[in-house]
Design a protein around this motif. Structure first.
Motif, mmCIF file in Angstrom:
data_model
loop_
_atom_site.group_PDB
_atom_site.id
_atom_site.type_symbol
_atom_site.label_atom_id
_atom_site.label_comp_id
_atom_site.label_asym_id
_atom_site.label_seq_id
_atom_site.Cartn_x
_atom_site.Cartn_y
_atom_site.Cartn_z
ATOM 1 N N ILE A 4 1.004 -1.042 0.256
ATOM 2 C CA ILE A 4 0.191 -0.067 -0.180
ATOM 3 C C ILE A 4 0.918 1.150 0.047
ATOM 4 O O ILE A 4 1.651 1.379 0.735
ATOM 5 C CB ILE A 4 -1.234 -0.019 1.278
ATOM 6 N N ALA A 5 0.632 2.243 -0.876
ATOM 7 C CA ALA A 5 1.524 3.141 -1.307
ATOM 8 C C ALA A 5 0.820 4.384 -0.399
ATOM 9 O O ALA A 5 1.532 5.341 0.332
ATOM 10 C CB ALA A 5 1.721 3.627 -2.670
ATOM 11 N N GLU A 6 -0.414 4.549 -0.313
ATOM 12 C CA GLU A 6 -1.003 5.446 0.525
ATOM 13 C C GLU A 6 -2.297 5.380 0.819
ATOM 14 O O GLU A 6 -3.116 4.129 0.424
ATOM 15 C CB GLU A 6 -1.368 6.730 -0.979
ATOM 16 N N ILE A 7 -2.926 6.162 1.675
ATOM 17 C CA ILE A 7 -4.458 5.835 2.183
ATOM 18 C C ILE A 7 -5.146 7.207 1.969
ATOM 19 O O ILE A 7 -4.753 8.287 2.602
ATOM 20 C CB ILE A 7 -4.423 5.420 3.557
ATOM 21 N N PHE A 8 -6.398 7.026 1.600
ATOM 22 C CA PHE A 8 -7.294 8.275 1.286
ATOM 23 C C PHE A 8 -8.129 7.947 2.559
ATOM 24 O O PHE A 8 -9.015 6.979 2.415
ATOM 25 C CB PHE A 8 -7.734 8.447 -0.105
ATOM 26 N N TRP A 9 -8.218 8.980 3.527
ATOM 27 C CA TRP A 9 -9.024 8.641 4.602
ATOM 28 C C TRP A 9 -10.305 9.651 4.397
ATOM 29 O O TRP A 9 -10.499 10.343 3.698
ATOM 30 C CB TRP A 9 -8.184 9.371 5.830
ATOM 31 N N ASP A 10 -11.425 8.881 5.041
ATOM 32 C CA ASP A 10 -12.746 9.467 5.306
ATOM 33 C C ASP A 10 -13.379 8.749 6.280
ATOM 34 O O ASP A 10 -13.739 7.939 6.381
ATOM 35 C CB ASP A 10 -13.658 8.983 3.913
ATOM 36 N N GLU A 11 -13.093 9.781 7.467
ATOM 37 C CA GLU A 11 -13.709 9.442 8.808
ATOM 38 C C GLU A 11 -15.144 8.807 8.948
ATOM 39 O O GLU A 11 -15.426 8.184 9.790
ATOM 40 C CB GLU A 11 -13.092 10.377 9.765
ATOM 41 N N THR A 12 -15.902 9.257 8.036
ATOM 42 C CA THR A 12 -17.332 8.756 7.976
ATOM 43 C C THR A 12 -17.508 7.247 7.430
ATOM 44 O O THR A 12 -18.266 6.565 7.826
ATOM 45 C CB THR A 12 -18.305 9.736 7.196
ATOM 46 N N GLY A 13 -16.547 6.945 6.653
ATOM 47 C CA GLY A 13 -16.320 5.370 6.191
ATOM 48 C C GLY A 13 -16.154 4.374 7.178
ATOM 49 O O GLY A 13 -15.554 4.523 8.219
ATOM 50 N N ASP A 14 -16.827 3.365 7.023
ATOM 51 C CA ASP A 14 -16.467 2.003 8.251
ATOM 52 C C ASP A 14 -15.927 0.740 7.491
ATOM 53 O O ASP A 14 -15.928 0.066 8.082
ATOM 54 C CB ASP A 14 -17.796 1.803 8.670
ATOM 55 N N LYS A 15 -15.441 0.995 6.088
ATOM 56 C CA LYS A 15 -14.944 -0.073 5.639
ATOM 57 C C LYS A 15 -13.630 0.557 4.844
ATOM 58 O O LYS A 15 -13.264 1.693 4.522
ATOM 59 C CB LYS A 15 -15.825 -0.617 4.489
#
Length: 147
Positions: free
Chosen positions: A63-74
């Motif tokens: 995994i090179a990077e993570i795109f976060w979305d705190e509202t996401g649960d998966k």
């Protein structure tokens, strides 16, 4: 350099119906080593565990990077191919890369990915988007200690 390391923990988990079930769940930790990732996941899970507990595997990921979305649960793993042109042979070359996207649905994962890639100058194509079984992703702990 820190990297994303997957740690699988096997433990007795209290289910919603009150029964206890032995489960193996994957977690992801931003760490400098497998040892550090294992210690981090163990530390995070300790308050929630009673009974048998062990780490069943620890592996580095691509995994090179993570795109976060705190509202996401998966968490969804997006495999993309960056496309470059080999000037000597005039052929396209594809280089695979993996990006983890936090979202609540497949469509949201796609939209979050597109938003995250906005402004990228490189040509790319999405090869696959798959939902992972990751329970939690632990960002690196930043030291506020100067001594």
């Amino acid at each position: 350099m820190a990297q994303w390391i997957e740690v699988r923990a096997r433990y007795d988990k209290m289910m919603e119906n009150g029964s206890v079930k032995k489960v193996t769940e994957p977690y992801l930790a931003d760490a400098l080593s497998c040892t550090e990732a294992e210690a981090r996941v163990t530390e995070e899970l300790q308050p929630f565990i009673s009974g048998d507990f062990r780490i069943s595997s620890v592996v580095t990921t691509k995994i090179a990077e993570i795109f976060w979305d705190e509202t996401g649960d998966k968490f969804y793993k997006v495999k993309i191919n960056f496309i470059t042109l080999d000037e000597k042979t005039a052929t396209e070359k594809k280089t695979a890369s993996y990006i983890l996207v936090q979202a609540s649905s497949f469509k949201e994962a796609y939209d979050n990915f597109i938003d995250g890639m906005r402004g990228t100058m490189a040509d790319y194509e999405i090869e696959a988007i798959t939902e992972t079984k990751l329970v939690e992703v632990y960002k690196a702990k930043l030291s506020t200690d100067n001594g």
